[in-house]
Design an enzyme around this catalytic site. Structure first.
Site, PDB file in Angstrom:
ATOM      1  N   PHE A 104       0.815  -1.208   0.000  1.00 61.35           N
ATOM      2  CA  PHE A 104       0.000   0.000   0.000  1.00 61.35           C
ATOM      3  C   PHE A 104       0.853   1.265   0.000  1.00 61.35           C
ATOM      4  O   PHE A 104       1.762   1.408   0.829  1.00 61.35           O
ATOM      5  CB  PHE A 104      -0.879   0.057   1.257  1.00 61.35           C
ATOM      6  CG  PHE A 104      -2.104  -0.804   1.223  1.00 61.35           C
ATOM      7  CD1 PHE A 104      -3.300  -0.290   0.745  1.00 61.35           C
ATOM      8  CD2 PHE A 104      -2.062  -2.101   1.692  1.00 61.35           C
ATOM      9  CE1 PHE A 104      -4.451  -1.072   0.738  1.00 61.35           C
ATOM     10  CE2 PHE A 104      -3.209  -2.890   1.685  1.00 61.35           C
ATOM     11  CZ  PHE A 104      -4.406  -2.378   1.199  1.00 61.35           C
ATOM     12  N   ASP A 105       0.541   2.175  -0.904  1.00 61.09           N
ATOM     13  CA  ASP A 105       0.951   3.560  -0.716  1.00 61.09           C
ATOM     14  C   ASP A 105       0.182   4.092   0.496  1.00 61.09           C
ATOM     15  O   ASP A 105      -0.853   3.535   0.884  1.00 61.09           O
ATOM     16  CB  ASP A 105       0.605   4.353  -1.981  1.00 61.09           C
ATOM     17  CG  ASP A 105       0.802   5.834  -1.816  1.00 61.09           C
ATOM     18  OD1 ASP A 105       1.920   6.247  -1.453  1.00 61.09           O
ATOM     19  OD2 ASP A 105      -0.166   6.585  -2.036  1.00 61.09           O
ATOM     20  N   MET A 106       0.672   5.174   1.095  1.00 57.12           N
ATOM     21  CA  MET A 106      -0.003   5.715   2.273  1.00 57.12           C
ATOM     22  C   MET A 106      -0.782   6.992   1.961  1.00 57.12           C
ATOM     23  O   MET A 106      -2.006   7.030   2.060  1.00 57.12           O
ATOM     24  CB  MET A 106       1.019   5.992   3.388  1.00 57.12           C
ATOM     25  CG  MET A 106       0.396   6.534   4.674  1.00 57.12           C
ATOM     26  SD  MET A 106       1.617   6.889   5.981  1.00 57.12           S
ATOM     27  CE  MET A 106       2.469   8.312   5.263  1.00 57.12           C
TER      28      MET A 106
END
Length: 227
Positions: A9-11
């Site tokens: 996941f990107d944040m």
């Protein structure tokens, strides 16, 4: 077709609704410094590490790196101030993390944000417990759109990037995930995908809520397959 065994996941803009806070901080920075910072430039910063943004800002300001650093540092100061009152999760963030974790997927964060700022953001929403690995922008040689961060994130999970799903909101993030060899699921935030970006994605989803079903569809299973 290779199945998805881990999820990266990107944040910012993907799990945490920080891009809108960033836009507010850029507007306040421009007002305080008495300069214009175009929306197109701010959008181009999305998904990039800070050193890349500083260089782009310096170029826009006619090569004045000192001014660019002062502008960028003020933006960070204002952003951190606004974060205290304005920061929220993206809709469905916790529910999706719980569902995918319960299904047995190793989960990782791969963010362009430096660790010193990323960890408090995750701690604020009690999200650290969901992730088996966290890779930050100050821990890799080349930031997004280079593939380094997702290659390293997969390595830390002991997984081939080709067996990972990358979850992103930005064009640079999609390019990075695609270049790593992972399957990319884009959930657009500030910037809509172009035809070029759509070609790099396994799916473009309206919200995080649709992610578990989209991953299950790739794995040809009624529920996400356990890693």
């Amino acid at each position: 077709m290779k199945t998805i065994q881990a999820i990266l996941f990107d944040m910012d803009g993907t799990l945490v609704d920080s891009e809108r806070v960033g836009q507010k901080a850029w507007a306040a920075t421009a007002d305080e410094m008495g300069i214009e910072i175009p929306d197109d430039l701010v959008r181009a910063f999305i998904g990039r590490p800070s050193q890349s943004c500083r260089a782009m800002l310096a170029e826009y300001l006619g090569g004045d790196a000192d001014l660019a650093n002062r502008v960028f540092d003020l933006h960070i100061e204002l952003f951190l101030k606004f974060v205290e009152t304005d920061l929220e999760l993206k809709p469905g963030a916790i529910e999706v993390l719980e569902a995918l974790k319960a299904a047995g997927f190793p989960l990782a964060i791969a963010t362009s944000t430096a660790r010193v700022r990323a960890l408090p953001r995750l701690e604020r929403f009690d999200m650290l417990k969901y992730f088996d690995s966290i890779t930050c922008g100050d821990e890799i040689a080349n930031g997004k759109p280079a593939p380094d961060i997702f290659v390293e994130s997969a390595r830390r999970l002991g997984c081939d990037p080709a067996l990972c799903a990358v979850i992103e909101d930005s064009h640079n993030g999609v390019r990075s995930g695609h270049a790593s060899g992972a399957r990319v699921f884009m959930i657009p935030d500030i910037v809509a995908p172009t035809p070029e970006i759509e070609e790099m994605c396994t799916a473009v989803l309206p919200t995080l809520h649709e992610l578990p079903a989209a991953i299950a569809a790739v794995n040809d299973s009624p529920a996400p397959r356990r890693a």
